[in-house]
Design a protein around this motif. Structure first.
Motif: not given
Ligand SMILES: Nc1ncnc2c1ncn2[C@@H]1O[C@H](COP(=O)(O)OP(=O)(O)OP(=O)(O)O)[C@@H](O)[C@H]1O
Ligand SMILES: [Mg+2]
Length: 234
Positions: A25-33, A62-66, A185-195
């Protein structure tokens, strides 16, 4: 803001991502663990068009297929990407690196300036004229993120921003990511560090062998020791 459905990706004949689905969602931070080799970087590269999504994959931004679009076109829509390996210009100064990243603002978000970025990354402010090649790994990591923000993305993909950083720098990185979220901003990050993930993210998606095994809030994940033990290095 970002909706990934049935995302499949291959390296040669190796089937790496299997029906990956993510909603951000807009403004959310999602982490890919996920552990080493789980498919975190491949997911980000497939969203960015650097790895080709297989036919039938859908990535809607944003509604556009990429899915299937080239990386430059995806970047132009406002998707910023910071890869695992730092990519600064070692012969350019901090200030010059930032100027190289400058792109017009979008979406009514305040445009990023070096001054605004120095408030988020205070250690960069102290080395404006230093060549990138003479900065520590952590400082280069911060500069890479700051330079990407100069492009005024609507969403940033950060691939393992805390990897290899000294503890004190990890703390600064967590504060910086929270400030980026606070800026809208909306953020998607990847991490191995759960903390680290717990300090910065709203929601998590756990990936293993290219399959999303669990999604939920970080609070919900705290109450799932079996999930953590099965899929994360804790
Ligand atoms: N260029 C490539 N060619 C072939 N296989 C690859 C390539 N890059 C990654 N892989 C394989 O794809 C799988 C997923 O890798 P990926 O880099 O996405 O994992 P990751 O979750 O980012 O891991 P890490 O935490 O180590 O960065 C792994 O099995 C990896 O060996
Ligand atoms: Mg990776």
């Amino acid at each position: 803001m970002l909706s990934v459905r049935q995302l499949n990706a291959f390296y040669g004949r190796a089937h790496i991502l299997r029906d990956v689905a993510l909603e951000v969602a807009r403004g959310e931070v999602l982490v890919l663990l996920g552990r080493n080799g789980a498919g975190k970087s491949t997911t980000m590269k497939a969203i960015m068009g650097l790895v080709r999504p297989a036919p039938g994959s859908s990535v809607s931004f944003g509604g556009v297929e990429i899915a299937g679009s080239p990386p430059y076109a995806i970047a132009r829509l406002g998707l910023g990407y910071v890869p695992e390996d730092r990519r600064i210009f070692t012969d350019l100064t901090v200030m010059e690196n930032l100027e190289v990243g400058r792109q017009p603002a979008r979406d009514g978000l305040d445009p990023w300036t070096p001054e605004r970025l120095f408030a988020i990354f205070p250690n960069l402010a102290a080395m404006k004229d230093r060549p990138g090649g003479r900065m520590s790994g952590g400082e280069q990591q911060m500069l890479t993120i700051a330079r990407t923000l100069m492009g005024n993305p609507r969403l940033v993909l950060l691939d393992e921003p805390s990897e290899g950083l000294a503890p004190v720098i990890v703390q600064q990185m967590a504060e910086a990511i929270r400030a980026v979220k606070a800026a809208g901003l909306t953020v998607v990050l990847s991490e191995q560090n759960l903390h680290f993930a717990e300090r910065v993210a709203d929601r998590a998606a756990i990936i293993e062998k290219g399959i999303v095994r669990w999604t939920g809030t970080l609070d919900a994940l705290r109450a799932e020791p079996a999930i953590k033990a099965q899929y994360l290095s804790v």
